[in-house]
Design a protein around this motif. Structure first.
Motif: not given
Length: 257
Positions: A183-204
């Motif tokens: 159900k995380a379509d918004d997060v996938r769309a945000a990841a696609a739209a985010a500027p490449a130089h501002l994305i980092v990965l995490e687990t929490d």
């Protein structure tokens, strides 16, 4: 492939017996740097202790908005004292949580503002927690951030418009394994739209495991699954995402390559 887990909680009791083994599994999976994040004074001290016990671990120190009611001049001073240590790379996590409201909202805002200013004063990035509060978090950041201040909105849960609002403030966005949830379509769309130089990965971790591991404890070794999901959302190769997000994490936390 080299990856960085920019936000994990090996200081959580769920890792009390095997945190070292979890680090070993992470490094075997290509995750060679783990930022262990504090959420109160005790967990912040624990994060720093782990950072001194293992070279793959770095620490962040702060007080979660759930405990904002306990934030005062003395606790801010204690966080600042911990942050002087070179193994501490960030302040946090701090922010606003209007989902559970365990501290009054005005108290959360005041504590959040204090931590933004503390991070600016010691020139270390701020890790921001936000739940059901992005509008207010963005408002406080816009009012309080110093020029050039580094911020990461951890465990991003909004859509493209929200990610664009954070990007306008120069904030990084931490993408967690929630991106793998059906159900995380918004997060996938945000990841696609985010500027490449501002994305980092995490687990929490130990929370929010990838979809195929739901119901189990999450850990840093599983972060390649998140990288794969980000690559798919953006239509890029896994190698490209790994390279970009690792470089971004190094810029955010000013890590040596």
């Amino acid at each position: 492939m080299q990856l960085i887990d920019t936000h994990c909680h090996l200081n959580d009791p769920k890792f009390s017996r095997d945190w070292q083994e979890a680090v070993t599994r992470a490094t075997a999976a290509g995750v060679d740097t783990l930022v262990v994040v504090g959420y109160d004074l005790d967990s912040s001290r624990a994060a720093l202790r782990l950072a001194h016990e293992h070279t793959a671990i770095l620490a962040a120190v702060g007080i979660h908005p759930h405990d904002a009611k306990s934030t005062n001049a003395d606790s801010l001073r204690q966080v600042a004292d911990l942050a002087v240590d070179p193994r501490v790379v960030a302040i946090g996590e701090s922010g606003l949580d209007f989902h559970r409201d365990l501290s009054p909202r005005d108290v959360q805002r005041r504590a959040f503002t204090d931590f933004i200013k503390l991070a600016a004063d010691i020139d270390k990035p701020l890790i921001v927690h936000s739940r059901d509060a992005d509008e207010e978090v963005l408002e406080v950041l816009a009012e309080t951030l110093s020029e050039g201040q580094r911020v990461v909105r951890h465990c991003f849960a909004g859509g493209p418009e929200t990610v664009a609002a954070y990007a306008r403030l120069g904030c990084y966005v931490g993408i967690a394994a929630t991106i793998t949830y059906p159900k995380a379509d918004d997060v996938r769309a945000a990841a696609a739209a985010a500027p490449a130089h501002l994305i980092v990965l995490e687990t929490d971790c130990p929370w929010l495991p990838p979809q195929q591991s739901r119901g189990k404890r999450n850990e840093p070794a599983l972060i390649p699954t998140t990288a794969e999901a980000v690559a798919e959302a953006r239509g890029e190769s896994l190698t490209s995402i790994a390279t970009q997000t690792t470089a971004n994490a190094r810029n955010l936390y000013r890590l040596r390559s």
